[in-house]
Each structure stands twice: as structure tokens, then as C-alpha cells.
Design an enzyme around this catalytic site. Structure first.
Site, short mmCIF file in Angstrom:
data_model
loop_
_atom_site.label_atom_id
_atom_site.label_comp_id
_atom_site.label_asym_id
_atom_site.label_seq_id
_atom_site.Cartn_x
_atom_site.Cartn_y
_atom_site.Cartn_z
N ARG A 104 -23.80 25.34 -25.07
CA ARG A 104 -22.54 24.87 -24.48
C ARG A 104 -21.44 25.02 -25.53
O ARG A 104 -21.72 25.35 -26.68
CB ARG A 104 -22.66 23.41 -24.02
CG ARG A 104 -23.48 22.56 -24.98
CD ARG A 104 -23.01 21.16 -25.10
NE ARG A 104 -21.63 21.05 -25.52
CZ ARG A 104 -21.21 21.19 -26.79
NH1 ARG A 104 -22.07 21.47 -27.76
NH2 ARG A 104 -19.94 21.05 -27.08
N GLY A 105 -20.22 24.79 -25.09
CA GLY A 105 -19.07 25.04 -25.96
C GLY A 105 -18.52 26.42 -25.67
O GLY A 105 -19.26 27.41 -25.65
N ALA A 106 -17.22 26.50 -25.43
CA ALA A 106 -16.62 27.74 -24.96
C ALA A 106 -16.92 28.95 -25.85
O ALA A 106 -17.34 30.00 -25.36
CB ALA A 106 -15.11 27.56 -24.78
N ARG A 135 -20.35 29.36 -15.50
CA ARG A 135 -19.45 28.21 -15.71
C ARG A 135 -18.01 28.69 -15.58
O ARG A 135 -17.61 29.60 -16.29
CB ARG A 135 -19.71 27.55 -17.07
CG ARG A 135 -21.15 27.04 -17.23
CD ARG A 135 -21.27 26.06 -18.37
NE ARG A 135 -20.58 24.81 -18.08
CZ ARG A 135 -20.43 23.83 -18.98
NH1 ARG A 135 -20.89 23.98 -20.20
NH2 ARG A 135 -19.80 22.71 -18.65
N GLN A 146 -22.19 14.32 -25.45
CA GLN A 146 -22.14 15.34 -26.51
C GLN A 146 -21.71 14.75 -27.85
O GLN A 146 -22.14 15.22 -28.91
CB GLN A 146 -21.17 16.46 -26.11
CG GLN A 146 -21.63 17.29 -24.92
CD GLN A 146 -21.00 16.82 -23.63
OE1 GLN A 146 -20.78 15.62 -23.43
NE2 GLN A 146 -20.69 17.74 -22.74
N ASP A 158 -11.59 24.42 -23.93
CA ASP A 158 -12.31 25.43 -23.17
C ASP A 158 -11.38 26.46 -22.56
O ASP A 158 -11.80 27.56 -22.22
CB ASP A 158 -13.14 24.75 -22.07
CG ASP A 158 -14.36 24.06 -22.64
OD1 ASP A 158 -15.45 24.64 -22.55
OD2 ASP A 158 -14.22 22.97 -23.19
N ASN A 172 -10.17 20.60 -21.64
CA ASN A 172 -11.26 20.25 -22.55
C ASN A 172 -12.15 19.24 -21.84
O ASN A 172 -11.90 18.86 -20.69
CB ASN A 172 -10.70 19.69 -23.86
CG ASN A 172 -11.77 19.59 -24.95
OD1 ASN A 172 -12.49 20.55 -25.21
ND2 ASN A 172 -11.88 18.44 -25.58
N LYS A 173 -13.17 18.80 -22.50
CA LYS A 173 -14.16 17.89 -21.90
C LYS A 173 -13.48 16.69 -21.26
O LYS A 173 -12.52 16.15 -21.78
CB LYS A 173 -15.15 17.44 -22.97
CG LYS A 173 -16.28 16.57 -22.46
CD LYS A 173 -17.05 17.22 -21.31
CE LYS A 173 -17.62 18.57 -21.63
NZ LYS A 173 -18.31 19.21 -20.47
#
Length: 350
Positions: free
Chosen positions: A45-47, A88, A197, A238, A248-249
Site C-alpha cells: 500500500r502507499g501510492a 485502486r 496504518q 495519494d 490522503n488517508k
């Protein structure tokens, strides 16, 4: 350095982020379909990491093709790209990486390259992206280190560290860069519900580096800001729209509002591949809705009543007016972002 993902002769090897922090185990994806599944299930995960993972997935699909010629492989190549692009929707790095592989393939096809040449070139491009990502993160860390306080608390949300990239990290790269310069930083990591996270990944990374870290419930941040314990906020992204709006998250928007209220600088750290100047504002950014089970269950145990409605967007959008600066590998950008982002794009083309 944490190896978030790596290319091996047998496939793409990922550290399983769903098992951290208590179990350090790895997943080997031997097909591009398995790479897609690893992205969807958030093993990776993570862009930035998602983008490079997709590029390696394309290379893996090319390696395993039964086609005999480049022309025979062309329809299969499109299918591989479509499968990986469907994983995603919010992280623009995913589409940036796939588009980069498409441009390379079309150029090679136009040059009459053999399938063996195509396979090697696609792999070389994916490995180049991997190296570029680590270099970008270190440059982000160097640019952002000066913005961090000499001592005191820095708040971060979600995980924008080595685990969200190919190494070093974006927001945590800024923190690492500051610590390497001798700054005495204490990190406050929002746990980041519902996937945790911050509690699971950010805390694990920073403890491994010996950087003082305290995990707090997301709802505690405002109280700590009021007490003067937070001197800066730094998060990842992201997708960043052309006007500086930041996806973002989920929960990042709340943190930005609280930082503004308390006069605390709010920084966004991201590589240039996260900037999407084709998306005019944050209103145009697609927001992924994650499975309800991430909210209803934890550790296999159900927490909510049967049948209750669940809202689980993976991201929110922070308007540009709350962003003090955007830290990229090309330097620190400030408002008006429509101008500074455009200027940064021109630099890359010169």
C-alpha cells in the site's frame, strides 16, 4: 532499509503489511494477477509503492506470456494493464506507472522490437522506477528536513514511510532527514482507523530506526495540539490536484483543520508522480470505498451490530488552503499551488 517490494527471478516479493507489526512475513507474487490481488488486499500500500508494484506486475505479465511475437503480445499487454489499473482508483501513481509502461511498449512496438527485447525493456523500466522512487524519497527528505522543528513533537497520519514507497519514505522521509541532521524530534503517530496504518506500520518503522514515537487515537490530536505538544504536521498523499488540493488517508482533512486552528504548519510530502495536473481540483478525485468488514471487524472479531450501515471511504480531500507547503523531490512548493505546480512541471520539461 526496509524492502517493501523487490523483483526476484521467481516473481515480485512483498513484505506483508497486513501482518505487521507482530509478524514479519513475505508474499511472492508469481503472476500479474497475484500482483493485482496484493495491491487490492493492501499487502502492499502507499501510492508510490503501488505504482512501482504495478510496473513490476506488467513486467511479470510480459515475462510469463505465451505469445511468440510483439504483435501477438499486444492485446495481452492491454489486458495486463487494465487488470492492474482496476485495483485502486485514488492513487494516481498507479496510473502514472502503467501509462509509462504503455508509452514504452508503443515505442518499442513502433520500432519493430522483438518480444525478448520488449520483455527486457519493460523489466528495466520497472527497476528504474524502483530506483527513482528511493532517490525521490531521499530528496524529499532533504528538502523537508529544514521545515521540521529543531526539537519537539511532529504529528503524522497514516503511513507515508518506507512501507508506502520503495524505501525511505515521503512524510517519514522528511522526519528521517531531520533526525539525520541532528534534530530532536518526537513523532506522534495517529493510529489511523480503521486499518491502523499508523499504529501498526508507522510505529514499527520508527521504532526500528530508534526515533521516539507515541501512538495516539485519531481523536486525541486536537488535545495535544492545544497543549503545545505538536509543532508541525507532515503527511503523505495519494493524489494532488492542479490547484493543490490533496487526497490522503481518511482523517487527514480533520488533522489539517485542527492544525490551522492551532497555528501549526501542515506539510504534505509526495513525489512528483503523485501530482495530477489533469485533475483540476479535489472535487474531481475519485475516492475509493473500502469493504465494510474493515470497520465491522477487528482481529477477526465483530465489533458492530448485525446489519448496521457502514461508511468506509479510504481517503478524504484536504483543500489547498490548509496546506502550508508541498514537499517534492524538486523542492518545496507554496501557495498559490496552481502556479508553483505549473512551474515545477515546466522545470521537468526543460
Amino acid at each position: 532499509m526496509i524492502l517493501t517490494l523487490e523483483w526476484t527471478p521467481d516473481g515480485v516479493r512483498f513484505i506483508d503489511q497486513t501482518k505487521l507489526p507482530l509478524e514479519e512475513s513475505y508474499v511472492l507474487a508469481t503472476t500479474y494477477q497475484q500482483v493485482a490481488d496484493v495491491i487490492v488486499t493492501m499487502v502492499v500500500r502507499g501510492a508510490p509503492a503501488i505504482g512501482v508494484s504495478a510496473a513490476m506486475g506488467v513486467a511479470l505479465g510480459a515475462k510469463d506470456t505465451d505469445a511468440l511475437t510483439t504483435e501477438e503480445f499486444a492485446p495481452e499487454f492491454e489486458q495486463i494493464c487494465e487488470k492492474l489499473a482496476s485495483t485502486r482508483p485514488t492513487a494516481v501513481n498507479l496510473f502514472w506507472a502503467i501509462d509509462r509502461m504503455k508509452v514504452l511498449f508503443l515505442r518499442l512496438q513502433g520500432q519493430g522490437a522483438s518480444l525478448d527485447e520488449v520483455k527486457q525493456s519493460l523489466l528495466d523500466e520497472a527497476l528504474t522506477m524502483y530506483d527513482e522512487d528511493i532517490a525521490s524519497c531521499k530528496a524529499i527528505g532533504a528538502h523537508g528536513a529544514d521545515l521540521m522543528p529543531d526539537d519537539g513533537g511532529v504529528l503524522t497520519h497514516c503511513n507515508a514511510g518506507a512501507l508506502a514507497t520503495c524505501g525511505y519514505g515521503t512524510a517519514l522521509g522528511v522526519i528521517r532527514g531531520a533526525v539525520e541532521r541532528g534534530k530532536q524530534i518526537h513523532v506522534y503517530a495517529d493510529e489511523t482507523r480503521p486499518f491502523l496504518q499508523g499504529a501498526r506500520l508507522t510505529a514499527w518503522e520508527l521504532m526500528a530506526d530508534g526515533i521516539p514515537t507515541t501512538v495516539l487515537c485519531d481523536s486525541m490530536a486536537a488535545s495535544l495540539m492545544r497543549q503545545g505538544k505538536i509543532k508541525a504536521v507532515v503527511v503523505g498523499a495519494d493524489r494532488i490536484a492542479a490547484n493543490g488540493d490533496v487526497a490522503n488517508k481518511i482523517g487527514t482533512y480533520s488533522v489539517a483543520i485542527m492544525a490551522k486552528e492551532h497555528g501549526i504548519p501542515f506539510y504534505v510530502a509526495a513525489p512528483w508522480s503523485t501530482i495530477d495536473r489533469a485533475t483540476k481540483t479535489g472535487e474531481d478525485i475519485p475516492i475509493e470505498e473500502r469493504p465494510a468488514r474493515e470497520v465491522t471487524h477487528h482481529g477477526g472479531k465483530q465489533l458492530t451490530p448485525h446489519g448496521v450501515g457502514i461508511c468506509n471511504p479510504a481517503f478524504d480531500v484536504t483543500p489547498a488552503k490548509y496546506v502550508t507547503a508541498i514537499i517534492t523531490e524538486r523542492g518545496v512548493l507554496r501557495s498559490p499551488y496552481s502556479e508553483s505546480l505549473a512551474a515545477g512541471e515546466l522545470v521537468s520539461q526543460s
